[in-house]
Design a protein around this motif. Structure first.
Motif, mmCIF file in Angstrom:
data_model
loop_
_atom_site.group_PDB
_atom_site.id
_atom_site.type_symbol
_atom_site.label_atom_id
_atom_site.label_comp_id
_atom_site.label_asym_id
_atom_site.label_seq_id
_atom_site.Cartn_x
_atom_site.Cartn_y
_atom_site.Cartn_z
ATOM 1 N N GLU A 44 -28.939 -13.588 -41.510
ATOM 2 C CA GLU A 44 -29.251 -14.172 -40.208
ATOM 3 C C GLU A 44 -29.651 -15.631 -40.316
ATOM 4 O O GLU A 44 -29.359 -16.423 -39.414
ATOM 5 N N LEU A 45 -30.314 -16.006 -41.399
ATOM 6 C CA LEU A 45 -30.843 -17.359 -41.545
ATOM 7 C C LEU A 45 -29.756 -18.431 -41.433
ATOM 8 O O LEU A 45 -29.933 -19.431 -40.736
ATOM 9 N N LEU A 168 -21.896 -27.855 -48.407
ATOM 10 C CA LEU A 168 -23.317 -27.900 -48.081
ATOM 11 C C LEU A 168 -24.086 -26.970 -49.001
ATOM 12 O O LEU A 168 -23.517 -26.064 -49.598
ATOM 13 N N VAL A 169 -25.392 -27.173 -49.055
ATOM 14 C CA VAL A 169 -26.297 -26.270 -49.766
ATOM 15 C C VAL A 169 -27.446 -25.957 -48.816
ATOM 16 O O VAL A 169 -28.006 -26.864 -48.196
ATOM 17 N N THR A 174 -36.203 -21.863 -46.266
ATOM 18 C CA THR A 174 -36.504 -22.650 -45.070
ATOM 19 C C THR A 174 -35.321 -22.822 -44.122
ATOM 20 O O THR A 174 -35.507 -23.192 -42.966
ATOM 21 N N GLY A 175 -34.096 -22.637 -44.632
ATOM 22 C CA GLY A 175 -32.910 -22.891 -43.818
ATOM 23 C C GLY A 175 -32.472 -24.345 -43.825
ATOM 24 O O GLY A 175 -31.475 -24.701 -43.196
ATOM 25 N N LYS A 176 -33.183 -25.207 -44.557
ATOM 26 C CA LYS A 176 -32.795 -26.618 -44.621
ATOM 27 C C LYS A 176 -31.447 -26.747 -45.316
ATOM 28 O O LYS A 176 -31.217 -26.149 -46.362
ATOM 29 N N VAL A 177 -30.563 -27.537 -44.696
ATOM 30 C CA VAL A 177 -29.213 -27.733 -45.218
ATOM 31 C C VAL A 177 -29.062 -29.169 -45.690
ATOM 32 O O VAL A 177 -29.459 -30.110 -44.996
ATOM 33 N N ASP A 178 -28.481 -29.327 -46.883
ATOM 34 C CA ASP A 178 -28.180 -30.650 -47.433
ATOM 35 C C ASP A 178 -26.677 -30.780 -47.620
ATOM 36 O O ASP A 178 -25.996 -29.814 -47.994
#
Length: 184
Positions: A44-45, A168-169, A174-178
């Motif tokens: 879900e994240l 992307l990673v 946290t769900g933070k995308v880089d």
């Protein structure tokens, strides 16, 4: 058993017509195919972190979001999404703390025999030309792995040049995308 719980829930889900809120057609609204890891923390994240709703994208998954061969089943799925399902963008999304990083293929083989796979089967596969290390080894960094998969997709002889491919990673905590790589 978990399956029984799921099937029981499904019976009520269908009976109460809860599926109606998810109705959509087969074509992705965002004209995108996402290739990502089968990581359970992302079920879900990933969708919530990127504002993806049911019907928005085609989602393809495997262990580690790894493509090693240009004609494996993942690449075939991506090509079908492009040619049959109107996707015009591909996003590879790896994640930090992936189980495929630093896979010890020797320990994996030991685990196979401990779980009942006969050593003779492993020997037969090896003598038949299947290299278990090559098939199951992971990667050192998730960024390298994402770049490798992106490059195989971008350079595929059957992928139209106008298809954008990004890497992307995501952080599974946290769900933070880089961004690893992005085509304009």
């Amino acid at each position: 058993m978990h399956l029984e719980e799921m099937l029981s829930f499904n019976e009520k889900f269908v009976k109460d017509k809860l599926y109606e809120q998810y109705k959509t057609d087969t074509y992705p609204n965002k004209k995108m195919v996402i290739f990502t890891c089968m990581e359970s923390r992302l079920v879900e994240l990933l969708q919530r972190a990127l504002n993806i709703e049911n019907g928005d994208v085609k989602m393809v998954k495997n262990a580690g979001a790894i493509i090693r061969k240009p004609f494996d089943s993942i690449m075939k799925s991506i090509l079908v999404a492009v040619f049959k399902l109107k996707a015009d963008e591909v996003v590879v999304i790896g994640h930090h703390d992936c189980g495929m990083s630093h896979v010890d293929t020797e320990a994996l083989t030991v685990s196979m025999t401990e779980r009942g796979i006969p050593q003779e089967t492993i020997n037969s596969l090896t003598h038949g030309g299947i290299n278990l290390h090559e098939e199951f080894h992971g990667f050192d960094t998730v960024e390298e792995s994402v770049l490798q998969s992106v490059e195989i997709i971008r350079n595929h002889p059957l992928l139209p040049k106008e298809i954008k491919v990004h890497g992307l990673v995501i952080d599974p905590d946290t769900g933070k995308v880089d961004i690893v790589t992005k085509e304009d």
